[in-house]
Design a protein around this motif. Sequence first.
Motif, PDB file in Angstrom:
ATOM      1  N   GLY A   1       0.746  -1.297   0.082  1.00 29.82           N
ATOM      2  CA  GLY A   1      -0.140  -0.051   0.020  1.00 29.82           C
ATOM      3  C   GLY A   1       0.580   1.215   0.098  1.00 29.82           C
ATOM      4  O   GLY A   1       0.211   2.281  -0.240  1.00 29.82           O
ATOM      5  N   TYR A   2       2.086   1.193   0.298  1.00 33.64           N
ATOM      6  CA  TYR A   2       3.021   2.385   0.274  1.00 33.64           C
ATOM      7  C   TYR A   2       3.752   2.403  -0.897  1.00 33.64           C
ATOM      8  O   TYR A   2       4.582   3.535  -1.132  1.00 33.64           O
ATOM      9  N   ALA A   3       3.562   1.546  -1.982  1.00 32.20           N
ATOM     10  CA  ALA A   3       4.347   1.553  -3.238  1.00 32.20           C
ATOM     11  C   ALA A   3       4.110   2.736  -3.940  1.00 32.20           C
ATOM     12  O   ALA A   3       5.053   3.688  -4.507  1.00 32.20           O
ATOM     13  N   CYS A   4       3.000   3.357  -4.267  1.00 28.59           N
ATOM     14  CA  CYS A   4       2.666   4.564  -5.008  1.00 28.59           C
ATOM     15  C   CYS A   4       3.181   5.771  -4.285  1.00 28.59           C
ATOM     16  O   CYS A   4       4.093   6.595  -5.012  1.00 28.59           O
ATOM     17  N   THR A   5       3.561   5.909  -2.870  1.00 28.75           N
ATOM     18  CA  THR A   5       3.995   7.067  -2.347  1.00 28.75           C
ATOM     19  C   THR A   5       5.435   6.785  -2.463  1.00 28.75           C
ATOM     20  O   THR A   5       6.164   7.840  -2.641  1.00 28.75           O
ATOM     21  N   TYR A   6       5.930   5.607  -2.301  1.00 26.53           N
ATOM     22  CA  TYR A   6       7.334   5.370  -2.543  1.00 26.53           C
ATOM     23  C   TYR A   6       7.957   6.023  -3.753  1.00 26.53           C
ATOM     24  O   TYR A   6       8.880   6.493  -4.031  1.00 26.53           O
ATOM     25  N   VAL A   7       7.097   5.370  -4.828  1.00 28.79           N
ATOM     26  CA  VAL A   7       7.647   5.667  -6.414  1.00 28.79           C
ATOM     27  C   VAL A   7       7.449   7.314  -6.538  1.00 28.79           C
ATOM     28  O   VAL A   7       8.482   7.903  -6.924  1.00 28.79           O
ATOM     29  N   ASP A   8       6.608   7.841  -6.191  1.00 28.75           N
ATOM     30  CA  ASP A   8       6.491   9.478  -5.932  1.00 28.75           C
ATOM     31  C   ASP A   8       7.684  10.038  -5.357  1.00 28.75           C
ATOM     32  O   ASP A   8       8.129  11.065  -5.895  1.00 28.75           O
ATOM     33  N   ARG A   9       8.017   9.687  -4.204  1.00 26.74           N
ATOM     34  CA  ARG A   9       9.007  10.035  -3.348  1.00 26.74           C
ATOM     35  C   ARG A   9      10.320  10.197  -4.283  1.00 26.74           C
ATOM     36  O   ARG A   9      11.218  10.941  -4.460  1.00 26.74           O
ATOM     37  N   PHE A  10      10.581   8.890  -4.574  1.00 29.60           N
ATOM     38  CA  PHE A  10      11.737   8.555  -5.619  1.00 29.60           C
ATOM     39  C   PHE A  10      12.005   9.252  -6.512  1.00 29.60           C
ATOM     40  O   PHE A  10      12.984  10.112  -7.042  1.00 29.60           O
ATOM     41  N   ALA A  11      10.607   9.605  -7.247  1.00 26.66           N
ATOM     42  CA  ALA A  11      10.829  10.153  -8.547  1.00 26.66           C
ATOM     43  C   ALA A  11      10.876  11.924  -8.328  1.00 26.66           C
ATOM     44  O   ALA A  11      11.649  12.496  -8.906  1.00 26.66           O
ATOM     45  N   GLY A  12      10.249  12.180  -7.366  1.00 25.73           N
ATOM     46  CA  GLY A  12      10.318  13.591  -7.003  1.00 25.73           C
ATOM     47  C   GLY A  12      11.558  13.897  -6.292  1.00 25.73           C
ATOM     48  O   GLY A  12      11.997  15.177  -7.089  1.00 25.73           O
ATOM     49  N   VAL A  13      12.253  13.278  -5.699  1.00 23.17           N
ATOM     50  CA  VAL A  13      13.865  13.876  -5.193  1.00 23.17           C
ATOM     51  C   VAL A  13      14.813  13.713  -6.579  1.00 23.17           C
ATOM     52  O   VAL A  13      15.530  14.616  -6.647  1.00 23.17           O
ATOM     53  N   LEU A  14      14.517  12.938  -7.534  1.00 20.55           N
ATOM     54  CA  LEU A  14      15.346  12.668  -8.700  1.00 20.55           C
ATOM     55  C   LEU A  14      14.948  14.121  -9.658  1.00 20.55           C
ATOM     56  O   LEU A  14      16.116  14.646 -10.087  1.00 20.55           O
ATOM     57  N   LEU A  15      13.906  14.495  -9.872  1.00 19.94           N
ATOM     58  CA  LEU A  15      13.655  15.595 -10.463  1.00 19.94           C
ATOM     59  C   LEU A  15      13.976  17.027  -9.650  1.00 19.94           C
ATOM     60  O   LEU A  15      14.710  17.636 -10.266  1.00 19.94           O
ATOM     61  N   ALA A  16      13.968  16.963  -8.540  1.00 12.34           N
ATOM     62  CA  ALA A  16      14.257  18.231  -7.769  1.00 12.34           C
ATOM     63  C   ALA A  16      15.709  18.482  -7.912  1.00 12.34           C
ATOM     64  O   ALA A  16      16.298  19.369  -7.953  1.00 12.34           O
TER      65      ALA A  16
ATOM     66  N   LEU B   1      12.981   2.994 -13.901  1.00 11.90           N
ATOM     67  CA  LEU B   1      11.996   3.898 -14.515  1.00 11.90           C
ATOM     68  C   LEU B   1      10.744   2.840 -14.885  1.00 11.90           C
ATOM     69  O   LEU B   1       9.793   3.281 -14.595  1.00 11.90           O
ATOM     70  N   ALA B   2      11.200   1.893 -15.369  1.00 16.14           N
ATOM     71  CA  ALA B   2      10.349   0.873 -15.908  1.00 16.14           C
ATOM     72  C   ALA B   2       9.419   0.119 -14.698  1.00 16.14           C
ATOM     73  O   ALA B   2       8.198   0.204 -14.741  1.00 16.14           O
ATOM     74  N   ALA B   3      10.264   0.068 -13.626  1.00 16.15           N
ATOM     75  CA  ALA B   3       9.667  -0.700 -12.376  1.00 16.15           C
ATOM     76  C   ALA B   3       8.473   0.692 -11.675  1.00 16.15           C
ATOM     77  O   ALA B   3       7.494   0.227 -11.448  1.00 16.15           O
ATOM     78  N   MET B   4       9.098   1.945 -11.623  1.00 19.59           N
ATOM     79  CA  MET B   4       8.115   2.916 -11.164  1.00 19.59           C
ATOM     80  C   MET B   4       6.878   2.926 -12.121  1.00 19.59           C
ATOM     81  O   MET B   4       5.636   3.259 -11.406  1.00 19.59           O
ATOM     82  N   ALA B   5       7.076   2.882 -13.334  1.00 17.28           N
ATOM     83  CA  ALA B   5       6.010   3.156 -14.132  1.00 17.28           C
ATOM     84  C   ALA B   5       4.935   1.888 -13.994  1.00 17.28           C
ATOM     85  O   ALA B   5       3.597   2.223 -14.092  1.00 17.28           O
ATOM     86  N   ARG B   6       5.366   0.708 -13.609  1.00 17.94           N
ATOM     87  CA  ARG B   6       4.572  -0.520 -13.512  1.00 17.94           C
ATOM     88  C   ARG B   6       3.644  -0.144 -12.339  1.00 17.94           C
ATOM     89  O   ARG B   6       2.567  -0.307 -12.361  1.00 17.94           O
ATOM     90  N   VAL B   7       4.208   0.318 -11.320  1.00 19.85           N
ATOM     91  CA  VAL B   7       3.538   0.796  -9.899  1.00 19.85           C
ATOM     92  C   VAL B   7       2.741   1.821 -10.324  1.00 19.85           C
ATOM     93  O   VAL B   7       1.563   1.991  -9.727  1.00 19.85           O
ATOM     94  N   ASP B   8       3.013   2.858 -11.031  1.00 26.22           N
ATOM     95  CA  ASP B   8       2.313   4.137 -10.996  1.00 26.22           C
ATOM     96  C   ASP B   8       1.036   3.718 -11.864  1.00 26.22           C
ATOM     97  O   ASP B   8       0.018   4.687 -11.713  1.00 26.22           O
ATOM     98  N   GLU B   9       0.927   2.818 -12.604  1.00 26.61           N
ATOM     99  CA  GLU B   9      -0.329   2.430 -13.479  1.00 26.61           C
ATOM    100  C   GLU B   9      -1.465   2.296 -12.629  1.00 26.61           C
ATOM    101  O   GLU B   9      -2.544   2.406 -12.879  1.00 26.61           O
ATOM    102  N   GLY B  10      -1.068   1.587 -11.340  1.00 25.98           N
ATOM    103  CA  GLY B  10      -2.151   1.063 -10.627  1.00 25.98           C
ATOM    104  C   GLY B  10      -2.233   2.097  -9.549  1.00 25.98           C
ATOM    105  O   GLY B  10      -3.113   1.894  -8.617  1.00 25.98           O
ATOM    106  N   CYS B  11      -1.728   3.289  -9.598  1.00 26.83           N
ATOM    107  CA  CYS B  11      -2.026   4.384  -8.518  1.00 26.83           C
ATOM    108  C   CYS B  11      -3.051   5.068  -8.852  1.00 26.83           C
ATOM    109  O   CYS B  11      -3.506   5.325  -9.878  1.00 26.83           O
ATOM    110  N   PRO B  12      -4.009   5.830  -7.613  1.00 24.35           N
ATOM    111  CA  PRO B  12      -4.845   6.654  -7.934  1.00 24.35           C
ATOM    112  C   PRO B  12      -4.545   7.833  -8.724  1.00 24.35           C
ATOM    113  O   PRO B  12      -3.410   8.446  -8.719  1.00 24.35           O
ATOM    114  N   ALA B  13      -5.323   8.387  -9.692  1.00 25.54           N
ATOM    115  CA  ALA B  13      -4.999   9.712 -10.523  1.00 25.54           C
ATOM    116  C   ALA B  13      -5.118  10.930  -9.529  1.00 25.54           C
ATOM    117  O   ALA B  13      -5.650  10.916  -8.404  1.00 25.54           O
TER     118      ALA B  13
END
Length: 241
Positions: A204-219, A229-241
């Motif tokens: 249940g924390y996967a979506c938050t974790y992916v957002d945090r990981f990607a957010g730090v990289l971008l910042a 990126l492929a692993a994060m995209a797979r998780v992101d597909e199942g996350c709430p919009a």
Amino acid sequence: MPRRRRSRRLSLPALLVIVLAVAVWVYLYGPEGTRSEAGDWWFPPATGSASGAPAGVPTDPDLAALVVAAASSTAPYDRDRFGDAWADVDGNGCDTRNDVLIRDLVDIAFRADSNGCIVRTGTLHDPYTGASISFVRGPETSEAVQIDHVVPLSYAWQHGASTWAPERLEDFANDPANLSAVDGPANQSKSDSGPAEWMPPAAGYACTYVDRFAGVLLAYGLTVAPEDLAAMARVDEGCPA
């Protein structure tokens, strides 16, 4: 004539033992400050710095904005390049480890002589495992709760940080947006892995974790490995919009 009873006096070694015992008791169990509720643990406001640390980390990052690149660096990774561990970079008088513990734990008690800085006990509702963990400061117990770099320092080094100035490296290592208090064994299991090799056991924390990981990289303008990126995209597909 009755003999006068001699008063018993403590020897110097015995007195020193008593004084030391009292000092240890006060250190561990003396009066303390307390706090019953955790602060906001995800992406606290950042202030930025002269070294170029970002003013904030996006909470809803666009994975498509990430730059894909294989791991590379101009020099071997060395933790010492990121400065002293848990430096007080924000100048609030508390080191970064205790700042994160204060932010992420609940039912906190502070060490009596620490002016509300050193966490003695508390409870972590661990985002990585979903477990509730009792934290007790001490050489045999502190490691039950560890501070994780969401984007590991070595990962950052391999994806752009090797070109940074020392001040920026230290800021990154102590940026609360990239730090979480977590279960010690889970942190050890993660080590320096990216999302392709490790994800939090609590699904249940996967979506938050992916957002945090990607957010730090971008910042911080860091790149991402294609498999991550492929692993994060797979998780992101199942996350709430």
